[in-house]
Design an enzyme around this catalytic site. Structure first.
Site, short mmCIF file in Angstrom:
data_model
loop_
_atom_site.label_atom_id
_atom_site.label_comp_id
_atom_site.label_asym_id
_atom_site.label_seq_id
_atom_site.Cartn_x
_atom_site.Cartn_y
_atom_site.Cartn_z
N TYR A 90 -3.64 141.52 122.00
CA TYR A 90 -2.97 140.99 120.80
C TYR A 90 -1.76 141.86 120.45
O TYR A 90 -0.65 141.36 120.27
CB TYR A 90 -3.96 140.95 119.62
CG TYR A 90 -3.27 140.86 118.26
CD1 TYR A 90 -2.64 139.69 117.85
CD2 TYR A 90 -3.23 141.97 117.40
CE1 TYR A 90 -1.99 139.62 116.62
CE2 TYR A 90 -2.60 141.90 116.18
CZ TYR A 90 -1.98 140.74 115.79
OH TYR A 90 -1.33 140.67 114.57
N THR A 143 3.24 143.59 113.14
CA THR A 143 2.03 144.30 112.69
C THR A 143 2.11 145.79 113.02
O THR A 143 2.78 146.17 113.99
CB THR A 143 0.79 143.68 113.39
OG1 THR A 143 -0.33 144.54 113.17
CG2 THR A 143 0.98 143.53 114.89
N ASP A 144 1.39 146.59 112.27
CA ASP A 144 1.33 148.02 112.58
C ASP A 144 0.69 148.27 113.94
O ASP A 144 0.91 149.31 114.56
CB ASP A 144 0.56 148.78 111.47
CG ASP A 144 -0.88 148.31 111.30
OD1 ASP A 144 -1.27 147.28 111.87
OD2 ASP A 144 -1.63 149.01 110.58
N GLU A 145 -0.11 147.31 114.42
CA GLU A 145 -0.84 147.53 115.68
C GLU A 145 0.07 147.72 116.88
O GLU A 145 -0.38 148.21 117.91
CB GLU A 145 -1.80 146.37 115.95
CG GLU A 145 -2.95 146.37 114.99
CD GLU A 145 -4.05 145.40 115.37
OE1 GLU A 145 -4.28 145.14 116.55
OE2 GLU A 145 -4.70 144.91 114.43
N LYS A 203 2.36 141.04 120.36
CA LYS A 203 3.22 141.18 119.17
C LYS A 203 4.35 142.17 119.45
O LYS A 203 5.47 142.01 118.97
CB LYS A 203 2.39 141.65 117.97
CG LYS A 203 1.36 140.66 117.47
CD LYS A 203 1.96 139.39 116.87
CE LYS A 203 2.63 139.60 115.54
NZ LYS A 203 3.06 138.32 114.92
P1 NAD Z 1 -3.98 133.34 110.95
O1 NAD Z 1 -4.65 133.38 112.25
O2 NAD Z 1 -4.78 133.20 109.69
O3 NAD Z 1 -2.91 132.14 110.92
C1 NAD Z 1 -2.08 131.85 112.00
C2 NAD Z 1 -1.45 130.49 111.75
O4 NAD Z 1 -0.55 130.20 112.83
C3 NAD Z 1 -2.46 129.34 111.70
O5 NAD Z 1 -2.17 128.48 110.62
C4 NAD Z 1 -2.27 128.64 113.03
O6 NAD Z 1 -2.56 127.25 112.98
C5 NAD Z 1 -0.79 128.89 113.29
N1 NAD Z 1 -0.45 128.86 114.70
C6 NAD Z 1 -1.09 129.47 115.74
N2 NAD Z 1 -0.50 129.15 116.90
C7 NAD Z 1 0.54 128.34 116.61
C8 NAD Z 1 1.54 127.70 117.39
N3 NAD Z 1 1.56 127.83 118.73
N4 NAD Z 1 2.46 126.95 116.76
C9 NAD Z 1 2.44 126.80 115.42
N5 NAD Z 1 1.51 127.36 114.63
C10 NAD Z 1 0.58 128.14 115.22
O7 NAD Z 1 -3.08 134.65 110.90
P2 NAD Z 1 -2.66 135.57 109.69
O8 NAD Z 1 -3.67 136.61 109.50
O9 NAD Z 1 -2.26 134.73 108.54
O10 NAD Z 1 -1.36 136.29 110.31
C11 NAD Z 1 -0.07 135.73 110.16
C12 NAD Z 1 0.94 136.62 110.85
O11 NAD Z 1 0.89 137.92 110.30
C13 NAD Z 1 0.68 136.80 112.34
O12 NAD Z 1 1.93 136.79 113.00
C14 NAD Z 1 0.03 138.17 112.46
O13 NAD Z 1 0.32 138.76 113.70
C15 NAD Z 1 0.71 138.90 111.32
N6 NAD Z 1 -0.06 139.99 110.71
C16 NAD Z 1 -1.35 139.79 110.30
C17 NAD Z 1 -2.04 140.82 109.67
C18 NAD Z 1 -3.45 140.64 109.15
O14 NAD Z 1 -4.06 141.59 108.68
N7 NAD Z 1 -4.02 139.44 109.19
C19 NAD Z 1 -1.42 142.06 109.47
C20 NAD Z 1 -0.10 142.23 109.93
C21 NAD Z 1 0.57 141.19 110.53
O1 TDX Z 2 -17.35 142.16 113.21
C1 TDX Z 2 -16.55 143.10 113.08
N1 TDX Z 2 -17.02 144.37 112.97
C2 TDX Z 2 -16.20 145.47 112.86
O2 TDX Z 2 -16.68 146.59 112.77
C3 TDX Z 2 -15.11 142.88 113.04
C4 TDX Z 2 -14.55 141.50 113.15
C5 TDX Z 2 -14.31 144.00 112.91
N2 TDX Z 2 -14.83 145.25 112.85
C6 TDX Z 2 -13.90 146.41 112.73
C7 TDX Z 2 -12.81 146.45 113.79
C8 TDX Z 2 -11.67 147.11 113.05
O3 TDX Z 2 -11.80 148.52 113.13
O4 TDX Z 2 -13.21 146.27 111.49
C9 TDX Z 2 -11.84 146.67 111.61
C10 TDX Z 2 -10.94 145.51 111.21
O5 TDX Z 2 -11.09 144.52 112.20
P1 TDX Z 2 -10.25 143.15 112.15
O6 TDX Z 2 -10.49 142.51 110.82
O7 TDX Z 2 -10.58 142.38 113.37
O8 TDX Z 2 -8.75 143.67 112.13
P2 TDX Z 2 -7.92 144.59 113.15
O9 TDX Z 2 -8.48 144.56 114.51
O10 TDX Z 2 -7.74 145.92 112.50
O11 TDX Z 2 -6.52 143.78 113.18
C11 TDX Z 2 -5.99 143.25 111.95
O12 TDX Z 2 -4.96 144.01 111.43
C12 TDX Z 2 -3.68 143.90 111.99
C13 TDX Z 2 -5.56 141.78 112.07
O13 TDX Z 2 -6.59 141.02 112.63
C14 TDX Z 2 -4.29 141.62 112.83
O14 TDX Z 2 -3.86 140.27 112.84
C15 TDX Z 2 -3.25 142.46 112.19
O15 TDX Z 2 -2.08 142.42 112.93
#
Ligand code: NAD
Ligand code: TDX
Length: 342
Positions: free
Chosen positions: A151, A124-126, A155
């Site tokens: 988090y 992730t960019d984070e 990562k």
């Molecule tokens: P999500 O939380 O929707 O899904 C995570 C999945 O992993 C779920 O299906 C969960 O059951 C499974 N999981 C969790 N722990 C596990 C374990 N111990 N063993 C096997 N499976 C397990 O997450 P997402 O948003 O789909 O993110 C997927 C990946 O992408 C993550 O690695 C996250 O860090 C990365 N990512 C997410 C975002 C975003 O904006 N959501 C952005 C950049 C990177």
């Molecule tokens: O209730 C809320 N109110 C609010 O203002 C929530 C849940 C979020 N926010 C703000 C926090 C952040 O500035 O919105 C922005 C986005 O929040 P999230 O959806 O929680 O995402 P973020 O914290 O930016 O992280 C996400 O991007 C990178 C994903 O959850 C990560 O999994 C990914 O790696």
């Protein structure tokens, strides 16, 4: 059939990736290994071709289960499995260390034991921390690793173990770093699906701090395509930033959702800021565009419309979540109850 092993494929991005690959290829067979935590959902996979998609329930921290499910000579592991929500990591970080760090290391060991050709770590960019909002700076692949939330720290640690596996043992590895995803089937703890589902239920929309934090949003299918290209064309040992040059302040995102649903802005409720809240993410994806020939195909307006339509048409999917353990999570984090949905 070329076997690939996808972890976390019952979650938001993993399930979008699995769908896309089954559709875009004909010679790939997917083993989808997922522990089905609160974020994993078999409803995300219910219409897939069973001949080319095998679901295995298992935890990436369980070495024996991983070794049992992972065939010899698998072409690639795509590691999506993670604890993925920043707010949950602030409340309790240990699960993040377990899955995101230890789980990744167990997969790296298994990859070597089973002679897997390539390991793709979905990062992730984070991991690169935060950028000043009044600055033209962007995250590049050379930005320092400076995670700010538990988090992000987990990562970042996982990325270091991926690097170590390559440097020490010569494992072929790729790291992808994407910004904020949005789209169908995202768990409604993240900003966009939370705001859509609360607005649909006429509940307050909790905006942290001053609402001016900036995120760089990308439609999930564009992210999934970039990951596949990184696997096919990426150079071993490299990382690739993925982003659609789509920076938005949170408040702007929330207002767009309310407008699209025809709901009043008075539903917005400013609440206490998130601890350690990163101010701005912005990705320079030039390397990914130039080296992998990737570009995003879905613009923000189209992607947001598609996403909102999906949540409107799949209210059962949302309500199954909102009526479960999510209610306790919500009350604890926001100090507010949400109504039972029908
Ligand atoms: P999500 O939380 O929707 O899904 C995570 C999945 O992993 C779920 O299906 C969960 O059951 C499974 N999981 C969790 N722990 C596990 C374990 N111990 N063993 C096997 N499976 C397990 O997450 P997402 O948003 O789909 O993110 C997927 C990946 O992408 C993550 O690695 C996250 O860090 C990365 N990512 C997410 C975002 C975003 O904006 N959501 C952005 C950049 C990177
Ligand atoms: O209730 C809320 N109110 C609010 O203002 C929530 C849940 C979020 N926010 C703000 C926090 C952040 O500035 O919105 C922005 C986005 O929040 P999230 O959806 O929680 O995402 P973020 O914290 O930016 O992280 C996400 O991007 C990178 C994903 O959850 C990560 O999994 C990914 O790696």
């Amino acid at each position: 059939m070329k076997p690939i092993f996808v972890t976390g494929g019952a979650g938001f991005i993993g399930s979008a990736f699995v769908r896309q690959i089954l559709e875009a290829t004909s010679d790939v067979k997917i083993i989808n290994f997922d522990a089905l935590t609160y974020a994993g959902n078999l409803e995300n996979l219910n219409d897939l071709d069973a001949a080319r998609h095998q679901f295995v329930k298992g935890d990436i921290c369980d070495k024996d289960a991983v070794l049992k499910a992972l065939p010899d000579e698998t072409d690639a592991i795509f590691n999506f499995a993670a604890e993925s929500h920043v707010d949950r990591s602030i409340a309790s970080a240990s699960e993040f260390v377990m899955t995101n760090v230890l789980g990744t290391q167990i997969l790296l060991d298994a990859a070597r034991a089973k002679n897997v050709r390539r390991f793709v770590q979905i990062s992730t960019d984070e991991v690169m921390g935060t950028l000043p909002e009044d600055d033209a700076a962007f995250f590049t692949e050379n930005s320092p690793i400076e995670p700010n939330s538990p988090y992000a720290a987990s990562k970042a640690a996982a990325e270091h173990f991926v690097r170590a596996a390559r440097e020490t043992f010569g494992l072929d590895t790729i790291v992808t770093r994407c910004g904020n995803n949005y789209g169908q089937r995202q768990f409604p703890e993240k900003l966009i699906p939370l705001m859509i589902s609360n607005a649909m239920n006429d509940e307050p929309l909790p905006v942290y701090g001053d609402g001016r934090n900036v995120r760089d949003w990308i439609f999930v299918e564009d992210h999934a395509r970039a990951i596949w290209l990184a696997y096919e064309k990426g150079k071993s040992g490299e990382s690739y930033n993925i982003g659609a040059r789509n920076e938005r302040q949170n408040i702007e995102v929330v207002q767009s959702i309310l407008d699209a649903l025809g709901k009043p802005h008075s539903l917005i409720k400013y609440v206490d800021d998130r601890l350690g809240h990163d101010r701005r993410y912005a990705i320079d994806a030039a390397k990914t565009e130039n080296e992998l020939g990737w570009k995003p195909l879905t613009d923000w307006e189209t992607g947001l419309q598609k996403t909102i339509r999906w949540y409107r048409e799949n209210q059962d999917w949302v309500n199954h979540i909102r009526n479960g353990a999510y209610r306790d999570y919500y009350k604890k984090l926001y100090g507010m109850e949400i109504a039972q949905s029908r």
